[in-house]
Design a protein around this motif. Structure first.
Motif, PDB file in Angstrom:
ATOM      1  N   ARG A  67      36.332  59.523  38.798  1.00 57.74           N
ATOM      2  CA  ARG A  67      36.127  60.580  39.800  1.00 57.74           C
ATOM      3  C   ARG A  67      35.168  61.643  39.275  1.00 57.74           C
ATOM      4  O   ARG A  67      34.281  62.103  39.999  1.00 57.74           O
ATOM      5  N   TRP A  78      34.342  55.858  47.016  1.00 50.16           N
ATOM      6  CA  TRP A  78      34.886  55.022  48.078  1.00 50.16           C
ATOM      7  C   TRP A  78      35.695  53.862  47.510  1.00 50.16           C
ATOM      8  O   TRP A  78      36.801  53.587  47.971  1.00 50.16           O
ATOM      9  N   THR A  79      35.175  53.200  46.486  1.00 50.20           N
ATOM     10  CA  THR A  79      35.905  52.065  45.907  1.00 50.20           C
ATOM     11  C   THR A  79      37.126  52.549  45.138  1.00 50.20           C
ATOM     12  O   THR A  79      38.120  51.852  45.056  1.00 50.20           O
ATOM     13  N   ARG A  80      37.060  53.734  44.559  1.00 46.91           N
ATOM     14  CA  ARG A  80      38.216  54.273  43.854  1.00 46.91           C
ATOM     15  C   ARG A  80      39.345  54.548  44.840  1.00 46.91           C
ATOM     16  O   ARG A  80      40.504  54.310  44.552  1.00 46.91           O
ATOM     17  N   LYS A  81      39.010  55.048  45.999  1.00 49.81           N
ATOM     18  CA  LYS A  81      40.043  55.342  47.000  1.00 49.81           C
ATOM     19  C   LYS A  81      40.663  54.053  47.556  1.00 49.81           C
ATOM     20  O   LYS A  81      41.846  54.023  47.830  1.00 49.81           O
ATOM     21  N   ARG A  82      39.866  53.024  47.696  1.00 49.20           N
ATOM     22  CA  ARG A  82      40.387  51.778  48.273  1.00 49.20           C
ATOM     23  C   ARG A  82      41.191  50.970  47.260  1.00 49.20           C
ATOM     24  O   ARG A  82      42.200  50.402  47.590  1.00 49.20           O
ATOM     25  N   HIS A  83      40.731  50.926  45.991  1.00 49.79           N
ATOM     26  CA  HIS A  83      41.344  50.047  45.014  1.00 49.79           C
ATOM     27  C   HIS A  83      41.943  50.782  43.827  1.00 49.79           C
ATOM     28  O   HIS A  83      42.459  50.155  42.926  1.00 49.79           O
ATOM     29  N   GLY A  84      41.846  52.097  43.808  1.00 52.43           N
ATOM     30  CA  GLY A  84      42.334  52.868  42.673  1.00 52.43           C
ATOM     31  C   GLY A  84      43.840  53.071  42.707  1.00 52.43           C
ATOM     32  O   GLY A  84      44.520  52.646  43.632  1.00 52.43           O
ATOM     33  N   LEU A 132      29.673  55.488  46.482  1.00 46.41           N
ATOM     34  CA  LEU A 132      30.262  54.154  46.338  1.00 46.41           C
ATOM     35  C   LEU A 132      31.410  54.166  45.336  1.00 46.41           C
ATOM     36  O   LEU A 132      32.459  53.558  45.570  1.00 46.41           O
ATOM     37  N   LEU A 133      31.241  54.880  44.231  1.00 48.47           N
ATOM     38  CA  LEU A 133      32.319  54.985  43.248  1.00 48.47           C
ATOM     39  C   LEU A 133      33.547  55.681  43.831  1.00 48.47           C
ATOM     40  O   LEU A 133      34.677  55.239  43.609  1.00 48.47           O
TER      41      LEU A 133
END
Length: 51
Positions: free
Chosen positions: A4, A44-50, A41-42
């Motif tokens: 983040r 967004w992907t952190r929120k989806r798969h973090g 992108l970082l």
């Protein structure tokens, strides 16, 4: 440094580089939008798969 923090740093740098590049007429202004996309992108992907 967390993902983040890195993403926020990329977003800030991406927002500042076009301004600096525009003032100095340097090609570094074109790197700013790429950093903005990478930071978003970082996050967004952190929120989806973090955790």
């Amino acid at each position: 440094m967390t993902v983040r923090t890195l993403a926020i740093a990329l977003l800030i740098a991406g927002a500042l580089l076009p301004v600096i590049g525009w003032q100095t007429e340097s090609p570094i202004g074109f790197v700013g939008p790429a950093l903005l996309l990478l930071g978003a992108l970082l996050l967004w992907t952190r929120k989806r798969h973090g955790r």
